[in-house]
Write a protein that holds these residues in place. Structure first.
Motif, short mmCIF file in Angstrom:
data_model
loop_
_atom_site.label_atom_id
_atom_site.label_comp_id
_atom_site.label_asym_id
_atom_site.label_seq_id
_atom_site.Cartn_x
_atom_site.Cartn_y
_atom_site.Cartn_z
N MET A 156 84.90 -45.92 106.62
CA MET A 156 85.79 -45.38 105.60
C MET A 156 85.00 -44.75 104.45
SD MET A 156 88.69 -45.98 106.85
CE MET A 156 89.81 -45.81 105.52
N THR A 157 83.91 -45.38 104.05
CA THR A 157 83.08 -44.84 102.97
C THR A 157 82.45 -43.53 103.42
OG1 THR A 157 82.64 -47.10 102.25
CG2 THR A 157 81.21 -45.40 101.37
N PHE A 158 82.01 -43.48 104.67
CA PHE A 158 81.44 -42.26 105.23
C PHE A 158 82.47 -41.14 105.27
CE2 PHE A 158 80.27 -39.73 109.07
CZ PHE A 158 79.14 -39.12 108.54
N VAL A 159 83.69 -41.48 105.62
CA VAL A 159 84.77 -40.49 105.64
C VAL A 159 85.00 -39.93 104.24
CG1 VAL A 159 87.28 -40.26 105.93
CG2 VAL A 159 85.90 -41.33 107.71
N GLY A 160 84.98 -40.79 103.24
CA GLY A 160 85.10 -40.32 101.85
C GLY A 160 83.96 -39.39 101.47
N TYR A 161 82.76 -39.73 101.91
CA TYR A 161 81.60 -38.88 101.67
C TYR A 161 81.81 -37.50 102.32
CZ TYR A 161 76.88 -37.03 102.10
OH TYR A 161 75.77 -36.22 102.06
N LEU A 162 82.29 -37.50 103.57
CA LEU A 162 82.56 -36.23 104.25
C LEU A 162 83.63 -35.42 103.52
CD1 LEU A 162 82.48 -37.31 108.01
CD2 LEU A 162 80.71 -36.09 106.73
N ILE A 189 83.90 -31.40 104.41
CA ILE A 189 83.97 -31.41 105.87
C ILE A 189 85.33 -31.92 106.32
CG2 ILE A 189 82.96 -32.44 107.95
CD1 ILE A 189 80.27 -32.45 106.36
N LEU A 190 85.86 -32.91 105.65
CA LEU A 190 87.21 -33.42 105.87
C LEU A 190 88.00 -33.24 104.58
CD1 LEU A 190 86.42 -36.82 107.67
CD2 LEU A 190 87.13 -34.69 108.75
N ARG A 191 89.31 -33.16 104.71
CA ARG A 191 90.16 -33.10 103.51
C ARG A 191 90.50 -34.53 103.11
NH1 ARG A 191 93.68 -29.53 106.45
NH2 ARG A 191 95.22 -31.10 105.97
N TYR A 192 90.43 -34.81 101.82
CA TYR A 192 90.64 -36.16 101.30
C TYR A 192 92.01 -36.71 101.72
CZ TYR A 192 91.22 -40.01 98.04
OH TYR A 192 91.46 -41.26 97.49
N THR A 193 93.06 -35.97 101.43
CA THR A 193 94.42 -36.45 101.71
C THR A 193 94.63 -36.67 103.20
OG1 THR A 193 95.23 -35.27 99.77
CG2 THR A 193 96.87 -35.97 101.36
N ALA A 194 94.16 -35.73 104.01
CA ALA A 194 94.30 -35.88 105.47
C ALA A 194 93.51 -37.09 105.96
CB ALA A 194 93.82 -34.61 106.16
N ALA A 195 92.33 -37.31 105.40
CA ALA A 195 91.51 -38.46 105.80
C ALA A 195 92.22 -39.77 105.47
CB ALA A 195 90.15 -38.40 105.11
N VAL A 196 92.85 -39.83 104.32
CA VAL A 196 93.58 -41.04 103.93
C VAL A 196 94.77 -41.26 104.88
CG1 VAL A 196 95.03 -42.10 102.14
CG2 VAL A 196 92.86 -41.05 101.51
N LEU A 245 90.94 -47.13 98.71
CA LEU A 245 89.79 -47.67 97.99
C LEU A 245 88.47 -47.23 98.63
CD1 LEU A 245 88.66 -49.54 95.75
CD2 LEU A 245 88.69 -51.35 97.46
N PHE A 246 88.29 -47.47 99.93
CA PHE A 246 87.01 -47.17 100.55
C PHE A 246 86.75 -45.68 100.70
CE2 PHE A 246 87.11 -51.66 101.58
CZ PHE A 246 85.80 -52.00 101.30
N ILE A 247 87.78 -44.91 100.96
CA ILE A 247 87.58 -43.45 101.04
C ILE A 247 87.25 -42.90 99.66
CG2 ILE A 247 88.74 -41.25 101.49
CD1 ILE A 247 90.13 -42.61 103.86
N THR A 248 87.88 -43.42 98.64
CA THR A 248 87.59 -42.97 97.28
C THR A 248 86.18 -43.34 96.85
OG1 THR A 248 89.93 -43.11 96.72
CG2 THR A 248 88.37 -43.07 94.88
N ILE A 249 85.74 -44.54 97.20
CA ILE A 249 84.35 -44.94 96.90
C ILE A 249 83.38 -43.97 97.57
CG2 ILE A 249 82.58 -46.69 97.39
CD1 ILE A 249 84.82 -48.82 96.95
N GLY A 250 83.59 -43.68 98.83
CA GLY A 250 82.73 -42.73 99.54
C GLY A 250 82.79 -41.35 98.95
N TYR A 251 83.97 -40.95 98.50
CA TYR A 251 84.14 -39.65 97.89
C TYR A 251 83.30 -39.53 96.61
CZ TYR A 251 86.40 -35.43 96.14
OH TYR A 251 86.63 -34.18 95.68
#
Length: 162
Positions: A35-41, A46-53, A149-155
Motif C-alpha cells: 500500500m505504501t508503494f502504491v502511494g509512492y507510485l 504512475i498511478l492515480r491516487y483516487t483510483a489506487a484507493v 492511511l497507507f496510500i497517503t503515507i506512501g504518497y
C-alpha cells in the motif's frame, strides 16, 4: 517485494486488486508495504491516487468477504477436525466465540492494522456466525481507513523525493 513491484508495473490496477485480495486471504504478501508503494507510485504519477484507493479498497474487501464466507461455510468443521493441533478445543472455541460475539466487530475494523490478525478476524467472523451486514459494515470502515492511511503515507513519502 520485487515480485510485487513487477506485477504492478506490468498489470497496474488489476495486479493491485489481486495482490490485496490474496494478501487479505492469507498469502504472504506484505500488504502495508504494498500500500505504501502504491502511494509512492501515485505521487510519481504512475498511478492515480483516487483510483489506487478505490481499487485497493475493492481488493481488500474482496479478500475479506471471501475469508468470511470460507469461515462461515467450512470454518467450524475444519476447526473441530484440526483444532487439536493448535490447542483449539471445543471449549476454547466456545469461549473465543463468546468474546468474538461481544468485541468481534471492533476486531474486524482494527484488525487491519495488525498483520496476521487481519487474516484471522475475517475467518473468525464467519466461523462465529457474525451477521453479514455487521461484518461488511465494520470491515468496510477498517478497509477505508487502512487503505487511505497507507496510500497517503506512501504518497507523502514520494512527494518528499520528487
Amino acid at each position: 517485494m520485487e515480485f510485487v513491484q513487477e506485477m504492478i508495473a506490468q498489470y497496474g490496477y488489476l495486479a493491485l486488486y489481486c495482490l490485496l485480495a490474496l494478501g487479505i486471504i492469507g498469502l504472504p504478501i506484505p500488504d502495508e508495504v504494498l500500500m505504501t508503494f502504491v502511494g509512492y507510485l501515485a505521487s510519481m504519477g504512475i498511478l492515480r491516487y483516487t483510483a489506487a484507493v478505490v481499487v485497493s479498497l475493492l481488493g481488500s474487501m474482496s479478500g475479506m468477504i471471501l475469508s468470511y464466507e470460507l469461515g462461515r461455510k467450512i470454518g467450524k468443521p475444519l476447526v473441530w477436525k484440526f483444532g487439536k493441533w493448535i490447542w483449539l478445543t471445543p471449549k476454547r472455541l466456545e469461549k473465543a466465540e463468546g468474546w468474538f460475539n461481544r468485541y468481534g466487530m471492533w476486531a474486524v475494523s482494527f484488525g487491519y492494522f495488525i498483520p496476521g490478525i487481519r487474516h484471522l478476524t475475517c475467518y473468525l467472523s464467519g466461523v462465529s456466525g457474525m451477521k453479514r451486514t455487521t461484518y461488511w459494515l465494520f470491515a468496510s470502515i477498517g478497509a477505508v481507513v487502512w487503505c487511505v492511511l497507507f496510500i497517503t503515507i506512501g504518497y507523502f513519502i514520494g512527494v518528499q523525493f520528487v
